[in-house]
Design an enzyme around this catalytic site. Structure first.
Site, PDB file in Angstrom:
ATOM      1  N   ASP A  13       0.912  -1.283   0.047  1.00 52.23           N
ATOM      2  CA  ASP A  13       0.053   0.094  -0.120  1.00 52.23           C
ATOM      3  C   ASP A  13       0.880   1.336  -0.047  1.00 52.23           C
ATOM      4  OD1 ASP A  13      -2.715   1.243   2.252  1.00 52.23           O
ATOM      5  OD2 ASP A  13      -2.476   1.121  -0.143  1.00 52.23           O
ATOM      6  N   ASP A  29      -9.526  -0.792   3.349  1.00 51.12           N
ATOM      7  CA  ASP A  29      -9.038  -0.749   4.669  1.00 51.12           C
ATOM      8  C   ASP A  29      -9.737  -1.130   5.740  1.00 51.12           C
ATOM      9  OD1 ASP A  29      -8.314   2.717   3.429  1.00 51.12           O
ATOM     10  OD2 ASP A  29      -6.956   0.957   3.628  1.00 51.12           O
TER      11      ASP A  29
END
Lengths: 452, 199
Positions: free
Chosen positions: A235, A372
Site C-alpha cells: 500500500d 481498509d
C-alpha cells in the site's frame, strides 16, 4: 467548459478555490479559505491551518464509528460462530498449508504464501490500471457488479446459514429465499445506484465484514499476519512512489475529471453529485448525475461456481479491485477538494458563495476505502479468534490510533496517503506485544483478582 | 486514550520479566501508571492550545480547566477497567457455575464491583492529580499515588477469597477520593444543592 467535475468535493472546492484565489493577496491558491467571504480581508495562514486540522479531527470521529462497527461485526461473528475459526480448506492462492510443526517451515510457508498473494494482487492492480487507461469501463464496471453480486448473495447466504446453524435456529427455505432476495437486491441498488445514505453505509460495512471473515477463515495462521504486513508495505509503495500503480490510477482519473468507482468506497456523506450540487448549476448537475450511474456499473465477469475454493479465487480478483479502489479512495479523500492544479475549469459561478461555504461544510465528508475496512477487521478478527479479549481490545485501540494519525497526516500533507500502513503496523505491534507480554500478566492478575 | 494503552503495554513489558511474585509486579505497575499519568499531564498541558483549536466547542475547554483532567482520568479508568474485566466477562458467559467445585461464588460480583471502583478511582485521581500538578500541591499528589498503592495492595487480599476485606475499604476509599475530587474541581455542598434543586 462543460467538463463537469463529478466529484462534488472537487467541484465545490474548485469554486471555493477560485473564489479564494481571486481574493487572496498572499496568492496561496491551494489552501482553501473557508471562512473568508468575498468582501472580508484575507485570513492569515495559521487560521487556515487550524481549519485544516479541525477538518481532520472532525472526520476522524466520523470514521471511527463505521470502522468500529465493522470490527464489531467481525469480532462478534468470530466469537460466536465456530465456522469461521475452523480450518478446513484454504484459498487456492495459498498452497502451503503450514502443516508441519516445525517453526521455520511455518515461517517460510507463510512468507511464500504471502508472496504469491502479493504477486496476484500486483498483477490484478496492473490489469485494472491497464483497463482503466484504455477506457474499458464496461469491463471494470461489470467486474465490480459481479463481485458485489457475489458478496451480497452468495456470501451473505453462507453467513446466514452459519449463524443459524451456530444458534440452532431453523428457517424454512421460502423465508430464506425471500430474505436473501430482498437483502441482495436492496444492497445492489443502494451500493451501485442511489439509496439512503445510512443504508448504503450499512451495506458497505457488512460487505467489508463478510470479506474480512472470508480472509480470516481461508488463510492459514501465520500467513494472515505476514499478508497483513506485506500488504501494508505494498500500500505504501503503490500510493506514494511516483510510478506506483495507484498513483497513476488516481492521476489518470483526475486528468479525465472522473469519479473513480464510487461503489467501493465508504463515504460519510452523499457521493452523488445530484445531492451536493444544489447551487443551481443545472447543467453540471445533469451531466454529473449522468456520469455517476455510468461509472457505477463496473464489469467483473465472473460466474459463480459451487466450489467455494475456485469461487474464492475470483473473490480475490474482486477484492483486488476493491483494494485498488480503496486506495483510490484514500487518494480521493486526500485530494478531493485540495488539488490546486485541478481547477482548470471555468464553469463555476462565484456568486453563490455563501451556499458554497455551506455546501462545503456539509458535503466535505470523509471517504475511506473498503479494503481498509477489510484489513483492519482481519487484524482485529484474527486477534479475537485466539480467545483473549485483552488482545482484541488492544488491537482495536491500536487501529483507531493509527487511523487518527493517518487522517491527521492527511489534513497536514494534503496529498494521497495510504490508510493501511500506520494502523496495521500499530495493530501488529500491539497484537504481538499484548499477546506475548501483557496476556500472562493480566491472566495471573485476574485469576487472583488483584487490580492494578 | 492512545497513550494509555501505550503505557499499559510499556509498563507491563517492563514489569513482567521481573515478576514471579505478583505483589512485586503490582507495585511496579502502580508506580509506572502514576509515572505515565504524569507524562500525560505534561503532554496534555503542552498540547492544550493545539487541542483547543481542533475542538468543536472551544468555550467548554477553556471554561473549566478540569475537563482535560477528567477526560484523561476517564480514559485511564476505562482502559484499566476494560482490561481487568473483559476476560472475566467473557468467561462468565460460558458454561459453568462459579463456586461449585472450587473458588468462591462471589467471584464475578467482586470482579465487577472492584472494576467499577477502579474506573471511578482513576477518574478521580486524574482530576486530583492534574490539579495538584498545576498548583504544585505535593500533598494531593502523595494522596493520589499513595491511594493507588493502597487500593492495589488491598486487592491482593482477594487471593484469600475474603472479598469483604478488600471491597469494603475499597468503597470507602472511592467515596473519600470522590469527595476530594469534587472539592478540587471546585464543588461544594452549596453547589451540589444548587445542582440538585429543581430549576
Amino acid at each position: 467548459m462543460p467538463a463537469n467535475v463529478s466529484y462534488p468535493d472537487n467541484e465545490v472546492a474548485n469554486s471555493v478555490m477560485k473564489e479564494s484565489s481571486s481574493q487572496q493577496e498572499n496568492g496561496v491558491a491551494d489552501t482553501v479559505a473557508r471562512e473568508a467571504p468575498a468582501d472580508h480581508p484575507v485570513p492569515p495562514e495559521w487560521h487556515e491551518e487550524e481549519e485544516e486540522l479541525k477538518y481532520g479531527a472532525k472526520h476522524v470521529i466520523k470514521l471511527f464509528v463505521p470502522v468500529s462497527l465493522c470490527m464489531l461485526v467481525v469480532v462478534a461473528t468470530i466469537s460466536s460462530v465456530n465456522f469461521y475459526t475452523t480450518k478446513d480448506v484454504y484459498l487456492v492462492y495459498t498452497p502451503f498449508h503450514e502443516d508441519s510443526p516445525d517453526t521455520s517451515t511455518k515461517v517460510w510457508n507463510a512468507v511464500a504464501n504471502s508472496l504469491i498473494l502479493m504477486a496476484v494482487i500486483v498483477v490484478m492492480t496492473v490489469l485494472l490500471i491497464v483497463l482503466y487507461k484504455n477506457r474499458c469501463y464496461k469491463i471494470i464496471h461489470g467486474w465490480l457488479i459481479l463481485s458485489s453480486l457475489m458478496m451480497l448473495f452468495i456470501f451473505s447466504y453462507l453467513y446466514l446459514e452459519e449463524v443459524l446453524r451456530a444458534y440452532n435456529v431453523p428457517l424454512d427455505y421460502i423465508t430464506l429465499a425471500l430474505l436473501m432476495w430482498n437483502f441482495g437486491v436492496v444492497g445492489m441498488v443502494c451500493i451501485h445506484w442511489y439509496g439512503p445514505l445510512r443504508l448504503q453505509q450499512a451495506y458497505l460495512i457488512f460487505v467489508a465484514a463478510l470479506m474480512a471473515l472470508v480472509f480470516i477463515k481461508y488463510l492459514p495462521e501465520w500467513t494472515t499476519w505476514v499478508v497483513l504486513a506485506v500488504i501494508s508495505v505494498w500500500d505504501l509503495v503503490a500510493v506514494l512512489t511516483p510510478k506506483g500503480p495507484l498513483r497513476i490510477l488516481v492521476e489518470t482519473a483526475q486528468e479525465r475529471n472522473e469519479q473513480i468507482f464510487p461503489a467501493l468506497i465508504y463515504s460519510s456523506t452523499y457521493m452523488y453529485s445530484y445531492v451536493s450540487i444544489v447551487n443551481g448549476e443545472d447543467n453540471e448537475q445533469a451531466s454529473s448525475s449522468n456520469q455517476s450511474p455510468q461509472s457505477q456499473p463496473t464489469n467483473r465477469s465472473q460466474e459463480s461456481e459451487g466450489d467455494p475454493e475456485s469461487g474464492f479465487s475470483r473473490e480475490w480478483v474482486s477484492t483486488h479491485a476493491e483494494r485498488v479502489e480503496q486506495r483510490q479512495r484514500d487518494i480521493r479523500e486526500a485530494s478531493g477538494g485540495r488539488i490546486p492544479n485541478y481547477n482548470a475549469t471555468a464553469q463555476t459561478n462565484v456568486s453563490a458563495q455563501p451556499e458554497f461555504r455551506e455546501l462545503e461544510e456539509e458535503e466535505r465528508g470523509v471517504k475511506l476505502g473498503l479494503g481498509d475496512f477489510i484489513f483492519y477487521s482481519v487484524l482485529v478478527g484474527k486477534a479475537s479468534s485466539y480467545g483473549d479479549w485483552n488482545t482484541t481490545l488492544a488491537c482495536f485501540v491500536a487501529i483507531l490510533i493509527g487511523l487518527c494519525l493517518t487522517l491527521l497526516l492527511l489534513a497536514i500533507f494534503k496529498k494521497a496517503l495510504p490508510a493501511l500502513p500506520i494502523s496495521i503496523t500499530f495493530g501488529l505491534i500491539f497484537y504481538f506485544a499484548t499477546r506475548q507480554i501483557v496476556k500472562p500478566f493480566a491472566d495471573s492478575l485476574s485469576s487472583e483478582q488483584a487490580f492494578i | 486514550m492512545a497513550a494509555i494503552i501505550t503505557f499499559v503495554c510499556v509498563f507491563w513489558f517492563a514489569v513482567v520479566p521481573l515478576q514471579h511474585e505478583l505483589a512485586f509486579g503490582l507495585v511496579f505497575s502502580v508506580l509506572f501508571q502514576e509515572l505515565f499519568r504524569f507524562f500525560i499531564y505534561k503532554l496534555l498541558r503542552k498540547a492544550e492550545t493545539g487541542l483547543q483549536k481542533v475542538a468543536e466547542n472551544t468555550e467548554r475547554i477553556t471554561d473549566n480547566k478540569h475537563i482535560l483532567a477528567y477526560v484523561a482520568g476517564l480514559g485511564f479508568g476505562i482502559i484499566s477497567g476494560a482490561f481487568s474485566l473483559v476476560n472475566v466477562l467473557a468467561d462468565a458467559v460460558g458454561p459453568g457455575t462459579m463456586g461449585l467445585k472450587a473458588g468462591s461464588q462471589y467471584f464475578f460480583i467482586t470482579s465487577a464491583a472492584t472494576s467499577l471502583c477502579f474506573i471511578l478511582l482513576h477518574t478521580f485521581w486524574g482530576v486530583i492529580f492534574f490539579s495538584a500538578a498545576d498548583t504544585k500541591n505535593y500533598v494531593q499528589l502523595a494522596v493520589v499515588v499513595g491511594g493507588h498503592m493502597l487500593v492495589s495492595s488491598m486487592t491482593l487480599f482477594n487471593r484469600s477469597q475474603v472479598y469483604a476485606a478488600s471491597l469494603v475499604p475499597l468503597y470507602i476509599v472511592t467515596a473519600l477520593t470522590g469527595v476530594m475530587a469534587f472539592r478540587v474541581a471546585g464543588g461544594s455542598r452549596a453547589s451540589l444543592k444548587a445542582a440538585c434543586s429543581w430549576r
